[in-house]
Structure formats: structure tokens, C-alpha cells
Design an enzyme around this catalytic site. Structure first.
Site, PDB file in Angstrom:
ATOM      1  N   GLU A 126    -108.633  44.510 -15.935  1.00  0.00           N
ATOM      2  CA  GLU A 126    -108.592  45.360 -17.128  1.00  0.00           C
ATOM      3  C   GLU A 126    -109.180  46.735 -16.822  1.00  0.00           C
ATOM      4  O   GLU A 126    -108.722  47.759 -17.355  1.00  0.00           O
ATOM      5  CB  GLU A 126    -109.339  44.696 -18.281  1.00  0.00           C
ATOM      6  N   TRP A 168    -106.384  48.453 -15.311  1.00  0.00           N
ATOM      7  CA  TRP A 168    -105.419  48.997 -16.292  1.00  0.00           C
ATOM      8  C   TRP A 168    -105.880  50.362 -16.786  1.00  0.00           C
ATOM      9  O   TRP A 168    -105.072  51.282 -16.954  1.00  0.00           O
ATOM     10  CB  TRP A 168    -105.275  48.021 -17.449  1.00  0.00           C
ATOM     11  N   TRP A 196     -84.926  57.510 -34.520  1.00  0.00           N
ATOM     12  CA  TRP A 196     -85.966  57.247 -35.519  1.00  0.00           C
ATOM     13  C   TRP A 196     -85.455  57.643 -36.899  1.00  0.00           C
ATOM     14  O   TRP A 196     -84.939  58.748 -37.080  1.00  0.00           O
ATOM     15  CB  TRP A 196     -87.225  58.057 -35.230  1.00  0.00           C
ATOM     16  N   ASN A 243    -108.025  44.158 -28.404  1.00  0.00           N
ATOM     17  CA  ASN A 243    -106.838  44.619 -27.678  1.00  0.00           C
ATOM     18  C   ASN A 243    -105.578  43.859 -28.075  1.00  0.00           C
ATOM     19  O   ASN A 243    -104.501  44.445 -28.209  1.00  0.00           O
ATOM     20  CB  ASN A 243    -107.060  44.498 -26.174  1.00  0.00           C
ATOM     21  N   TRP A 298     -93.865  56.300 -32.267  1.00  0.00           N
ATOM     22  CA  TRP A 298     -95.158  55.891 -31.711  1.00  0.00           C
ATOM     23  C   TRP A 298     -96.203  56.994 -31.767  1.00  0.00           C
ATOM     24  O   TRP A 298     -97.407  56.724 -31.825  1.00  0.00           O
ATOM     25  CB  TRP A 298     -94.985  55.420 -30.260  1.00  0.00           C
ATOM     26  N   TRP A 344     -99.847  53.249 -26.234  1.00  0.00           N
ATOM     27  CA  TRP A 344     -98.835  53.380 -27.276  1.00  0.00           C
ATOM     28  C   TRP A 344     -97.433  53.447 -26.668  1.00  0.00           C
ATOM     29  O   TRP A 344     -96.491  52.834 -27.176  1.00  0.00           O
ATOM     30  CB  TRP A 344     -99.121  54.592 -28.157  1.00  0.00           C
TER      31      TRP A 344
END
Length: 459
Positions: free
Chosen positions: A282, A285, A313, A349, A367, A390
Site C-alpha cells: 500500500e 501504491w 457525460w 479505502n 470524476w 479517482w
């Protein structure tokens, strides 16, 4: 006599494992500690409200720690290039040291300032402190940056191990005082209204609290991390994300403390070792997000996968966006997550992924609207991780989840909150025999999202 050294603090609000501070100590002479609040330079993104609250507490803690060591923390506000130069002049500093930043605008400011100061015969050095691996050191065999996490992290693990953390100084020599702003004059704390009560209940910013949080996590929760990290009610996550974002603790400290905890256990190759590797991935990440930002400075506004520029969209419905922001969607896990975010400035998370997926794919909202809301409400809002994650959920980013992967919040709740503990804490109305009406049908909205994706693909 050695001239003064200026240490420019940025996203490294600590005294331990601070290479810039260490360099000033080793040079000798008095030290000026400077923090500049720059929200006006070109390309610099102003902080969100929750981040400003955290910054106030973190600067208070850093100022106290530096004062104990013999140095005053000088605060200036304005364009960083101007304020750093002025502080160098005010203190007659002969050297400036800082730890690197990786956003595009930040790097441009730093490079220009470094060149200008060196032209004036000022010693300037920068150091790696907030990442385990510098972005330019991790490349594919073809010399390109990685776009998929697993090979990226494998390449990182094949590099020399992260350096050992530097010890905290025991004493520093302060320079003569120069003008400083008063922290309270920056008005970082909300007052009218004061919405930060939940933040105060949840957090204690600052380096000592960060170190205590890491110690408690390794002692109490690491063994269960691999098994229960996805369960929001389990409480086994480290809670270190805001501490890392503000540099109150370094990833090097986290890395070595985690490995030391495994080596000191009775079964160093057992489940604790597996949990430690999962936890460190993590951290990986986080590294990956920073590397992607380094190579894509417009990460917060531009789709990495440019085919998503053609995503159809629909026209934004402000009422739907507001319902999502306020936790009034009628979907229990989504509402619980958004209320946890508002109260604590953070969200588990797993729930972040669910709430983001719901906004993007069930509400069909771009987003970027969600990224902006998280930027304003997260205490760990980070210029790399926030837009990176995102875009991952949206399908438009690096190593992105396939667009057709739409998190079903009801199934996610059954799997990861089977006893309703998390929902009961943050959205208790769902346990009182009432069934709030969902603002969208999960099945129909999922189909609409997939239809929109198909239209994008055909175009």
C-alpha cells in the site's frame, strides 16, 4: 564563521529523517527554519478546508519541536520564490536546503529558485525525503515510466533497499530572528461556522502523534491487516495517510519500522510477514501515484487515457451531486462513507472506492467533481493520490479498473460490513426500520453507465 543555512520546510513537517535539516546541521552555523504558505503561484492548487485545518495543527507541532531544539519556525505567505529569496536576504543565508516535491508547478518553482540562488553564490541542495524511490529511477526496460502497478512495484523491489531513516537532532543552533507571520493570522481554522469538531475528536496532527500512531499500528493491528484491511468496521488500518501526506513521518521510517517489527517477531516468516508485505504494498501504491503525477502533472484535470475525453457525460444534476456529498443517496454504505468523511476528514479505502464508483457510474457524474470534493474534505488530500485514485475508479487512469467494474454498494456492504457495524455507526438511520428511498436504481443506472461507455468506444 559559517553563514546561516535556511531549511525550507514543505511537505516534510518533521525533524526526524529530514535530509534537508540534516544537511544544514552538517554544514555548521546557525539555522533558519522557514515554511511558506504559497497558494498564489501559477499552477499551485490552494488547499482544501480539511487540509488547512491539519496544516495549522502540524505547523504548531513543528514549531514547538523546533523551539525545543533551539530554532524558531519562520512563517511567510505568498509566492514561494519571492518569499524564500526574501528570507535568504533577511537572514544573510549562505545556503538553502529543501526536500523535493514532485508536482509539475512545484518542480518548476524549485528549479527556477535553485538556478537563481546559485547565480547569487548561494549554496542550494535538494534531497529525496517523501518517496522511497525517486521517479526517474524506476523505468521499464524500454526506458519508459510504468503504467501498471504490479511490474512497477516489482521493479522498485529489485532496486537497492530504501535508505535507513536519519535520526532526529538533539540540538540545533538558531539564527537571529527574522520577521515571521503569526500562524493564527493565516486563518487556517474554520470559525464561522466551526465545522471541525469531528476532526478534533479524531486526530492529533504533528510528528509525535504520527510516530505513536505507527507504533500502535505495528503493535496492535498489523497481524490482522492482511485479513481484515477491507472491513471498514475492523479498525486495522494504520491511519498514517495524513501523516505521510504532510511528512510528519517519512516512508523510510514506516518501511524500516515495519520490517523490524516482523524480524523481531517469534515467527518472522509467518502471517505477520505476509501482513507486513501487504501493508508495504500500500505504501507502494502511494509511490506509484506520485510517479504517475511526476510524468503527468495535469493528473487532476486531464484523463490519462485520452479516449475518455469522449465519454458522453450527461448534463450535471446539482441535486444528485449534493445528495452524494451530504450522504443522502438512499444507499446505506455510500451514505455512511460520506458522513464518515465529513466528520473525520477521512474515509476507509474500501468505502472510498465504493462511493467514488457510485458517483461516477451510478450517478454518471464526471470524476473531477468527486476529486474536487475529496480535495476539500480529506485531511490526507494529496496532489498525487487523490486524482490518481479517482481516475483509477473512473477507468481513465493508470492501471485503471475496467470501466465495466461497477462496485455494487449493497453487495459490498454484505461482504465487508456483514453485521452492519460501520453503517450503524455512520448512518444509523438505516438500522431504525426505515428504508430511505435511493436516488437511483442500482441496476438501471449501471446499465446506463455501460451504455455510455459503449458509445464512447464506438466513437
Amino acid at each position: 564563521m559559517t553563514s546561516a543555512s535556511l531549511v525550507w520546510f514543505r511537505d516534510d513537517l518533521r525533524v526526524a529523517d529530514n535530509p534537508a535539516l540534516r544537511a544544514a546541521m552538517e554544514r555548521g552555523g546557525p539555522i533558519i527554519a522557514l515554511y511558506v504558505l504559497d497558494e498564489v503561484s501559477d499552477g499551485i492548487r490552494p488547499l482544501g478546508g480539511a487540509a488547512r485545518w491539519w496544516l495549522h495543527g502540524s505547523l504548531t507541532s513543528l514549531g514547538d519541536r523546533l523551539r525545543e531544539l533551539g530554532v524558531q519556525l519562520v512563517l511567510r505567505r505568498g509566492p514561494a520564490a519571492r518569499e524564500v529569496r526574501q528570507a535568504v536576504t533577511d537572514a544573510s543565508a549562505g545556503a538553502v536546503f529543501w526536500n523535493r516535491r514532485y508536482g509539475g508547478a512545484e518542480r518548476e518553482i524549485d528549479a527556477s529558485l535553485k538556478t537563481g540562488l546559485r547565480d547569487d553564490d548561494v549554496v542550494v541542495e535538494s534531497f529525496g525525503a517523501s518517496l522511497l524511490f525517486e521517479p526517474w529511477t524506476v523505468r521499464t526496460g524500454a526506458g519508459q515510466p510504468y503504467s501498471v502497478f504490479t511490474p512497477f512495484w516489482r521493479a522498485c523491489r529489485n532496486l537497492p533497499a530504501p535508505r535507513a531513516p536519519l535520526p532526529a537532532p538533539r540540538e540545533l543552533t538558531g539564527a537571529a530572528d527574522i520577521d515571521s507571520d503569526a500562524l493564527d493570522d493565516w486563518a487556517l481554522l474554520p470559525t464561522d461556522p466551526d465545522w471541525a469538531g469531528g476532526l478534533r475528536e479524531t486526530w492529533e496532527p504533528g510528528e509525535p502523534a504520527a510516530r505513536a500512531r505507527l507504533r500502535d499500528f505495528l503493535r496492535d493491528d498489523l497481524d490482522d491487516y492482511d485479513r481484515a484491511r477491507d472491513e471498514p468496521a475492523a479498525g486495522v488500518t494504520s491511519g498514517l495517510s495524513p501523516c505521510l501526506r504532510w511528512g510528519e513521518i517519512s516512508p523510510h521510517e514506516v518501511w524500516h519500522a515495519t520490517l523490524a517489527g516482523v524480524q523481531g517477531s517469534k515467527t518472522p516468516g509467518g502471517p505477520r510477514a505476509a501482513a507486513a508485505q501487504r501493508f508495504l504494498s500500500e505504501i507502494g501504491w502511494r509511490e506509484f501515484a506520485a510517479h504517475v503525477l511526476f510524468h503527468n502533472p495535469d493528473l487532476a484535470t486531464v484523463n490519462l487515457r485520452r479516449e475518455f475525453d469522449d465519454f458522453p457525460w450527461p448534463r450535471l444534476k446539482p441535486t444528485a451531486l449534493k445528495a452524494w456529498q451530504q450522504g443522502r443517496t438512499g444507499i446505506a454504505l455510500v451514505d455512511a462513507g460520506m458522513k464518515e468523511l465529513w466528520h473525520t476528514g477521512i474515509m476507509h479505502n474500501r468505502v472510498r472506492m465504493v462511493t467514488a464508483s457510485f458517483m461516477i457510474k451510478n450517478l454518471l457524474i464526471d470524476w473531477r467533481h468527486g476529486e474536487e470534493w475529496f480535495w476539500d474534505t480529506l485531511v490526507d488530500a494529496d496532489g498525487a493520490s487523490n486524482p490518481f485514485n479517482w481516475q483509477w475508479v473512473a477507468g481513465s487512469g493508470a492501471d485503471a479498473a475496467p470501466y465495466f467494474r461497477v462496485f455494487n454498494p449493497e453487495l459490498q456492504a454484505k461482504k465487508f460490513d456483514p453485521h452492519g457495524e460501520y453503517i450503524g455507526r455512520w448512518a444509523p438511520e438505516y438500522g431504525r426500520g426505515r428504508a430511505p428511498e435511493p436516488i437511483v436504481d442500482l441496476g438501471e443506472s449501471r446499465k446506463a453507465a455501460l451504455d455510455a461507455y459503449e458509445r464512447m468506444r464506438r466513437s
